[in-house]
Design an enzyme around this catalytic site. Structure first.
Site, PDB file in Angstrom:
ATOM      1  N   LEU A   8       0.711  -0.954   0.128  1.00 12.80           N
ATOM      2  CA  LEU A   8      -0.448   0.100  -0.032  1.00 12.80           C
ATOM      3  C   LEU A   8       0.586   1.396  -0.226  1.00 12.80           C
ATOM      4  O   LEU A   8       1.543   1.488   0.678  1.00 12.80           O
ATOM      5  CB  LEU A   8      -1.079  -0.149   1.421  1.00 12.80           C
ATOM      6  CG  LEU A   8      -1.282  -1.317   1.430  1.00 12.80           C
ATOM      7  CD1 LEU A   8      -1.991  -1.204   2.439  1.00 12.80           C
ATOM      8  CD2 LEU A   8      -2.907  -1.301  -0.143  1.00 12.80           C
ATOM      9  N   GLN A  73      -5.222   3.679  -6.683  1.00  8.68           N
ATOM     10  CA  GLN A  73      -6.549   4.740  -5.640  1.00  8.68           C
ATOM     11  C   GLN A  73      -6.680   5.713  -5.825  1.00  8.68           C
ATOM     12  O   GLN A  73      -5.632   7.053  -5.497  1.00  8.68           O
ATOM     13  CB  GLN A  73      -5.751   4.169  -4.031  1.00  8.68           C
ATOM     14  CG  GLN A  73      -7.227   4.683  -3.181  1.00  8.68           C
ATOM     15  CD  GLN A  73      -6.355   4.742  -1.847  1.00  8.68           C
ATOM     16  OE1 GLN A  73      -5.320   4.409  -1.370  1.00  8.68           O
ATOM     17  NE2 GLN A  73      -7.458   4.257  -0.961  1.00  8.68           N
ATOM     18  N   GLY A  78      -8.258   5.371   2.796  1.00 11.42           N
ATOM     19  CA  GLY A  78      -8.353   4.213   4.706  1.00 11.42           C
ATOM     20  C   GLY A  78      -7.712   3.200   3.507  1.00 11.42           C
ATOM     21  O   GLY A  78      -7.225   2.689   2.215  1.00 11.42           O
ATOM     22  N   THR A  79      -6.960   2.274   4.218  1.00 15.26           N
ATOM     23  CA  THR A  79      -6.444   0.926   3.578  1.00 15.26           C
ATOM     24  C   THR A  79      -7.441  -0.030   3.337  1.00 15.26           C
ATOM     25  O   THR A  79      -6.664  -0.724   2.372  1.00 15.26           O
ATOM     26  CB  THR A  79      -5.327   0.635   5.714  1.00 15.26           C
ATOM     27  OG1 THR A  79      -6.579   0.119   6.394  1.00 15.26           O
ATOM     28  CG2 THR A  79      -4.838   1.456   5.980  1.00 15.26           C
ATOM     29  N   GLY A 139      -2.728   1.032  16.298  1.00 12.11           N
ATOM     30  CA  GLY A 139      -3.984   0.601  16.767  1.00 12.11           C
ATOM     31  C   GLY A 139      -4.098  -0.394  17.702  1.00 12.11           C
ATOM     32  O   GLY A 139      -2.328  -1.235  17.705  1.00 12.11           O
ATOM     33  N   ASN A 227       7.229   8.420   8.977  1.00 16.38           N
ATOM     34  CA  ASN A 227       5.811   9.515   8.274  1.00 16.38           C
ATOM     35  C   ASN A 227       6.670  10.957   8.592  1.00 16.38           C
ATOM     36  O   ASN A 227       5.766  12.134   8.108  1.00 16.38           O
ATOM     37  CB  ASN A 227       4.866   9.823   9.956  1.00 16.38           C
ATOM     38  CG  ASN A 227       3.653   8.157   9.791  1.00 16.38           C
ATOM     39  OD1 ASN A 227       3.175   8.364   9.208  1.00 16.38           O
ATOM     40  ND2 ASN A 227       3.594   7.372  11.031  1.00 16.38           N
ATOM     41  N   HIS A 362      49.874  14.994 -10.052  1.00 18.14           N
ATOM     42  CA  HIS A 362      49.519  16.543  -8.855  1.00 18.14           C
ATOM     43  C   HIS A 362      48.791  17.033 -10.188  1.00 18.14           C
ATOM     44  O   HIS A 362      49.937  17.194 -11.001  1.00 18.14           O
ATOM     45  CB  HIS A 362      50.328  16.652  -8.082  1.00 18.14           C
ATOM     46  CG  HIS A 362      51.862  16.137  -8.159  1.00 18.14           C
ATOM     47  ND1 HIS A 362      52.850  16.025  -7.114  1.00 18.14           N
ATOM     48  CD2 HIS A 362      52.492  16.178  -9.251  1.00 18.14           C
ATOM     49  CE1 HIS A 362      53.864  15.580  -7.460  1.00 18.14           C
ATOM     50  NE2 HIS A 362      54.222  16.110  -9.052  1.00 18.14           N
ATOM     51  N   ASN A 385      40.216  20.604 -24.009  1.00 17.39           N
ATOM     52  CA  ASN A 385      39.157  19.568 -24.626  1.00 17.39           C
ATOM     53  C   ASN A 385      37.999  20.068 -25.058  1.00 17.39           C
ATOM     54  O   ASN A 385      37.265  19.893 -26.196  1.00 17.39           O
ATOM     55  CB  ASN A 385      39.190  17.729 -23.625  1.00 17.39           C
ATOM     56  CG  ASN A 385      38.073  18.880 -22.235  1.00 17.39           C
ATOM     57  OD1 ASN A 385      38.526  19.606 -22.001  1.00 17.39           O
ATOM     58  ND2 ASN A 385      36.983  17.408 -21.603  1.00 17.39           N
ATOM     59  N   ARG A 439      57.722  26.826 -27.243  1.00 16.43           N
ATOM     60  CA  ARG A 439      58.052  27.852 -26.093  1.00 16.43           C
ATOM     61  C   ARG A 439      57.956  29.007 -26.494  1.00 16.43           C
ATOM     62  O   ARG A 439      58.601  29.272 -27.814  1.00 16.43           O
ATOM     63  CB  ARG A 439      58.775  27.867 -24.983  1.00 16.43           C
ATOM     64  CG  ARG A 439      58.878  26.384 -24.070  1.00 16.43           C
ATOM     65  CD  ARG A 439      60.597  26.040 -22.959  1.00 16.43           C
ATOM     66  NE  ARG A 439      59.733  25.017 -22.248  1.00 16.43           N
ATOM     67  CZ  ARG A 439      61.058  23.661 -22.225  1.00 16.43           C
ATOM     68  NH1 ARG A 439      62.427  24.571 -22.299  1.00 16.43           N
ATOM     69  NH2 ARG A 439      60.879  23.248 -21.212  1.00 16.43           N
TER      70      ARG A 439
END
Length: 449
Positions: A8, A73, A78-79, A139, A227, A362, A385, A439
């Site tokens: 559910l 649903q 309700g369930t 419940g 919840n 690095h 790139n 260079r």
């Protein structure tokens, strides 16, 4: 008996204060409902129906990789009303396992025990109950003087004496499909919530002299529902503790479990050591005898054995055996490191393959590149790139040596055994066995002042 499961998952989850349906919120690396589906499948049930309502498109998309059926649903009444929506797709002769979609802590063993109790007692319905020290919000199970099931009273409908009862209804049931759907059609909305309670169907079945069983589980933790965000965080903590325990018992060392966050679906080989403040997410797979961390985050990546990763970030990367990464390396999606590669500090790699034994020690950026075996990339090297519109490839063939502070303007290929001089900007292909130097001439000018 042929088994089906009905999950559910149509509720709005108003207390979550979110645009997402409640079952779509993530816990321990995946949406709540996928934890429930996984537990059901591990319990041996393949025929799964999910009742959706609020945010159904989101829930269906989340579950798209699962072999399940959906029913809608339209109104959340309700369930009992939610389960009725599954009547058309469940065979009358089936035994159905019914559970909520917001209980990510549920484990397959608890479901298996419930189904076995239902089978042994040959019951029409069986309720999974738990004794809780603080039953507020649940419940209560009412029993007769012989201890048999009498009925379930929802907390909003309970009197003060009934609220003192510690045995609660988990919201997880086994039913004879034909009989529960028949009973559901006789339920009403005459209650505090104005909804069709699934629990009323149990009372009707009891009045029809049907056998109603109770399986009292000791898995109080298993049935916690979500919840609000507080409960979501609590569930996250419990699932992480379970995962950490599972890994440690399987031969993985966690130096500080409290500061280690590993998602439910992650797999790690034995004798791997995870150092503090490490996060391993998604469907990541790590081999044996690795050392990971501290301060490392790995997402949806495949890591080989004997790999060392220190203080680095990996996303959808593939790392072969005996690689050494970090500190402070960043491996982005579609990065592949072959065996024995070294990626050092402040190196970013994207959508590239780095060949066996190559080193990027690095301060480098490598994007859209293919690097061969035994290559050394000097400090400060950049693959240029992107021209503002398109991405281009850089290829470094085997045993190339890239001098420090080299700019490689893609598309460009450096032939095997070639060298680039430090500080060069290379914009044309370099033949094999060549020294490439570019260079500007050095000038000496007198200082003024």
């Amino acid at each position: 008996m042929k088994l089906s499961a009905v999950i559910l998952a149509a509720g709005k989850g108003l207390r979550m204060r979110s645009d997402l349906p409640k079952v779509a919120h993530r816990v321990a690396g995946k949406p709540i409902i996928l934890h429930v589906i996984q537990a059901v499948k591990e319990a041996g049930i393949e025929d799964i129906v999910v009742v959706v309502g609020h945010g159904r498109e989101v829930v269906q998309e989340i579950c798209s990789g699962e072999k399940i059926r959906f029913v809608l649903q339209e109104q959340q009444l309700g369930t009992g009303h939610a389960l009725m929506q599954a009547e058309a797709v469940v065979a009358p002769e089936d035994t159905i396992l019914v559970l909520a979609g917001d209980i990510p802590l549920i484990q397959a063993t608890s479901l298996q025990q419930l189904m076995e109790s239902h089978r042994q007692k040959q019951a029409t319905a069986t309720v999974l109950s738990v004794n809780m020290q603080n039953p507020s919000g649940y419940g209560r199970i009412l029993r007769d003087q012989q201890g048999a099931f009498l009925r379930i009273i929802e907390e909003k409908d309970a009197n003060d004496e009934e609220k003192k009862i510690k045995e609660i209804n988990s919201g997880i049931y086994c039913f004879c499909a034909r009989k529960v759907f028949s009973a559901l059609h006789s339920t009403s909305t005459r209650n505090a919530q104005g909804e069709y309670y699934l629990t009323e169907a149990l009372e009707l079945l009891k009045n029809q002299q049907e056998s109603i069983g109770i399986f009292l589980s000791d898995g109080e933790e298993d049935i916690y529902g979500i919840n609000d965000r507080v409960q979501l965080a609590q569930a996250e903590n419990i699932l992480r503790q379970r995962k950490n325990r599972e890994l440690m018992l399987s031969g993985v060392s966690l130096m500080d479990p409290a500061s280690t966050f590993i998602d439910s679906d992650v797999l790690i080989g034995h004798d791997t050591i995870i150092l503090p403040f490490t996060i391993i997410e998604g469907n990541s797979r790590l081999g044996e005898r690795c050392e990971i961390g501290p301060g490392t985050r790995i997402s949806d990546s495949i890591i080989g054995s004997e790999v060392k990763i220190e203080s680095s970030r990996l996303i959808q990367a593939s790392v072969a055996d005996r690689c050494n990464i970090g500190p402070f390396a960043y491996l982005r999606p579609e990065t592949t490191l072959l065996e024995g590669v070294k990626v050092g500090d402040f190196v970013e790699i994207k959508k590239s393959t780095i060949g066996t034994g190559s080193k990027i020690p690095h301060l480098s950026y490598v994007g859209d590149a293919t690097i061969g075996q035994g290559v050394n990339v000097g400090a400060g090297t950049i693959t240029c790139n992107y021209d503002g519109k398109n991405k281009y490839q850089t290829v470094l063939e085997d045993r190339v040596f890239i001098g420090s502070n080299t700019n490689l303007v893609a598309p460009v290929r450096i032939g095997e055994n070639s060298i680039t001089g430090a500080g060069s900007t290379i914009s044309r292909d370099v033949p094999p066995h060549t020294l490439a130097v570019e260079r500007a001439g050095q000038k000496h000018l007198p200082r003024k002042g």
